[in-house]
Design an enzyme around this catalytic site. Structure first.
Site, PDB file in Angstrom:
ATOM      1  N   SER A 140       0.841  -1.193   0.000  1.00  0.00           N
ATOM      2  CA  SER A 140       0.000   0.000   0.000  1.00  0.00           C
ATOM      3  C   SER A 140       0.876   1.242   0.000  1.00  0.00           C
ATOM      4  CB  SER A 140      -0.901   0.001   1.244  1.00  0.00           C
ATOM      5  OG  SER A 140      -1.700   1.158   1.277  1.00  0.00           O
ATOM      6  N   ASP A 311      12.921   3.520 -12.264  1.00  0.00           N
ATOM      7  CA  ASP A 311      13.081   3.115 -10.865  1.00  0.00           C
ATOM      8  C   ASP A 311      13.486   1.644 -10.805  1.00  0.00           C
ATOM      9  OD1 ASP A 311      13.163   3.172  -8.125  1.00  0.00           O
ATOM     10  OD2 ASP A 311      11.002   3.285  -7.813  1.00  0.00           O
TER      11      ASP A 311
END
Length: 459
Positions: A140, A311
Site C-alpha cells: 500500500s 526506478d
C-alpha cells in the site's frame, strides 16, 4: 531547478485525437526547492497556416508535474501563436515509473513521454469483475494498493489462478484514474515477456479500475536475497563433502540452468517453468548470474519498445517459481514517505542512490540512465541485498562524489568480471555505457561457461 519538455500538439475538428507537432527541452523550468513556488514565464511559438477549426495544445511537463493550455484556431487568430505559460508547483500525483518515449531529435535527450490518455482501450483485455475474488493486501502506498486475488477463467475457462491486482485508493482524484487508465493502455501496447510482470487483464466497467497482473509467489528480489543470504554457497560443489562426489542437489541446479539458457535466451518465450519445480535450498553464484541475466533480458525487451523504467532496483523485481525474476512497477503501492530509499530532492522523493547523474542533476531519463540503475541493481544482487553506497548519507557530499565519478567497490559475492560490467554501467558519459543487448550477450556467455564447467564436472 528542474528541466522540462514542452510540446505542441494539434487536432482538427474531425478528429478528437491530438497529434504531436514538435517538442523541445526547456532547462530550469521549475524551481526545485520544496517551499518555493515557481513563477517563471515560459514562452514558445509555432507558425502554422491559418486553418479554420484547428485546435492546438501546448504542454509543459517535467518530474514535478505538467500544465497545458489549449488554443482554438479560427480565421481571426494570428498565425504566429505565442502562449505565455505560468507554471506553479503541483501536489504530487500518481504517475507510473514505466514510461514509453518518442524520440524527437538525434540526441538521447531529445524525447517526449507518450501520453496514452487519448489512446483507445482494447476491450479484449476486459475481465468480468464478478470472476475476480480479492484477497489480502500485498502493498500500500500514497496513491493505491496491490492485493492478492483469485481470477476464475482468466487463462483457461473453469480454471482459477492466483493474481495480483493493482488499484487506486478509495479517495482518489480524477487525474489519478486517468493515469491508471493510461498505464493500462501502455501495458497492452508493450506486450508480454518472460521477465516482465505481465498484465493479464483489467476491470474498467461499473466500478473502480483494476489492473490484473501475474502473481509472483516469492515476493520481491531484495527481500528474497536477504532471506537467503544465510544459505548462500559460492558454487554447487561447495555443498559436497568430497571433490568428486556428485550431490543429488546438483541435478535440479543443472535443470534450472539449462532451462534459463534454452528458454530465457529465447525472446519469444514468456512461459514460467513448471510450477512443481522446487527451489534449491542453497543460493549460488550461478543463481545470482541468472538473476542478473533475466533482468537484463527484461530491460532489453523494454528498451526495444522505447520504454524507460526510471526506478529499476531489486525492490521492483519479483521472484516466482523456478527462481524466475520479473521486472515490475510498484510505485502506486509503495509508501515512499516512509521508505529511506526515496530521498527528498526539491519537492519530490526520488531513489537517488539508483539514479544516473543526468537524472539527478538534469531530470533526464533515458535507456542509458536505466543502464546506470541496472549497475546499481547488480551491486544489490551480488551483495545479497545490501543497500547501495553503504554508510554514505545522501547529502551535498554524496552528490559531489557522484559528479566526480565515484564508484562503489566490488560487492562481496561478485568476481572481477562481474564488477567490471558494473563499472561500465556507471560511466559518467551515458554514451559510454553498454546497451542492454550487450549486457544480455555478456551474461549469456558467462552462464554458458558456467554450464559447461558443471557439465564437465558431472562427467
Amino acid at each position: 531547478m528542474v528541466p522540462a519538455n514542452y510540446t505542441w500538439m494539434f487536432c482538427s475538428e474531425s478528429n478528437d485525437r491530438y497529434d504531436y507537432l514538435h517538442s523541445r527541452s526547456v532547462p530550469n523550468a521549475f524551481k526545485a526547492d520544496s517551499d518555493v513556488s515557481c513563477n517563471k514565464l515560459i514562452k514558445s511559438s509555432v507558425s502554422k497556416d491559418v486553418v479554420k477549426g484547428v485546435k492546438f495544445r501546448f504542454c509543459l511537463t517535467n518530474s514535478v508535474g505538467s500544465c497545458c493550455i489549449s488554443i482554438h484556431l479560427n480565421a481571426n487568430t494570428h498565425k504566429d501563436m505565442t502562449p505565455n505559460l505560468l507554471c506553479f508547483q503541483q501536489k504530487p500525483q500518481y504517475q507510473p515509473q514505466l514510461q514509453m518515449i518518442q524520440m524527437t531529435g538525434p540526441s538521447d535527450n531529445d524525447y517526449i513521454y507518450i501520453n496514452f490518455k487519448d489512446f483507445e482501450y482494447d476491450r479484449k483485455w476486459e475481465f468480468p469483475r464478478e470472476n475476480l475474488e480479492l484477497g489480502k493486501e500485498l502493498g500500500s502506498g500514497a496513491f493505491g494498493m496491490v492485493v492478492q486475488a483469485t481470477a476464475y477463467g482468466i487463462k483457461k475457462p473453469g480454471v482459477s489462478q492466483k493474481v495480483a491486482v493493482k488499484m487506486l485508493k478509495e479517495k482518489h482524484q480524477t487525474m489519478e484514474k486517468e493515469a491508471l487508465m493510461s498505464e493500462l493502455k501502455m501495458l497492452t501496447h508493450i506486450g508480454h515477456h518472460a521477465n516482465i510482470v505481465n498484465l493479464l487483464g483489467a476491470c474498467t466497467d461499473s466500478g473502480p479500475v483494476y489492473l490484473i497482473f501475474q502473481y509472483c509467489c516469492h515476493g520481491d528480489l531484495l527481500n528474497y536475497l536477504k532471506n537467503n543470504c544465510e544459505r548462500y554457497h559460492k558454487s554447487v560443489t561447495d555443498e559436497m563433502p568430497q571433490v568428486r562426489q556428485v550431490s543429488i542437489s546438483v541435478l535440479p541446479f543443472v535443470y534450472l540452468l539449462n532451462y534459463s539458457l534454452q528458454s530465457w535466451c529465447d525472446p519469444e518465450s514468456f512461459e514460467t517453468p513448471d510450477e512443481q519445480t522446487e527451489d534449491l535450498e542453497a543460493l549460488t553464484f550461478d543463481d545470482l548470474l541468472s538473476f542478473a541475466f533475466q533482468v537484463a533480458r527484461g530491460m532489453e525487451f523494454l528498451s526495444s519498445k522505447n520504454c524507460i523504467h526510471r526506478d529499476l532496483a531489486a525492490r521492483n523485481v519479483l521472484v516466482t517459481n523456478g527462481r524466475q525474476v520479473k521486472i515490475g512497477d510498484f510505485g502506486l503501492a509503495r509508501d515512499i514517505d516512509n521508505d529511506s530509499n526515496y530521498v527528498v530532492r526539491g519537492n519530490v522523493r526520488l531513489p537517488v542512490k539508483w539514479m544516473a547523474p543526468e537524472s539527478i542533476f538534469q531530470g533526464m531519463y533515458t535507456m542509458k540512465s536505466d543502464v546506470w540503475a541496472y549497475g546499481i541493481l547488480l551491486w544489490e544482487i551480488f551483495s545479497l541485498g545490501v543497500t547501495p553506497y553503504p554508510g554514505i548519507k545522501v547529502d551535498h557530499m554524496f552528490y559531489s562524489m557522484i559528479e566526480r565519478g565515484f564508484k562503489m567497490e566490488c560487492p562481496y559475492y561478485a568476481n572481477e568480471t562481474v564488477y567490471g560490467m558494473m563499472c561500465k554501467c556507471w560511466a559518467l558519459d551515458p554514451a559510454n555505457r553498454p546497451s542492454f543487448s550487450k549486457l544480455v550477450s555478456f551474461l549469456c556467455d558467462l552462464l554458458t561457461d558456467r554450464e559447461e564447467n558443471v557439465g564437465l564436472y558431472l562427467c
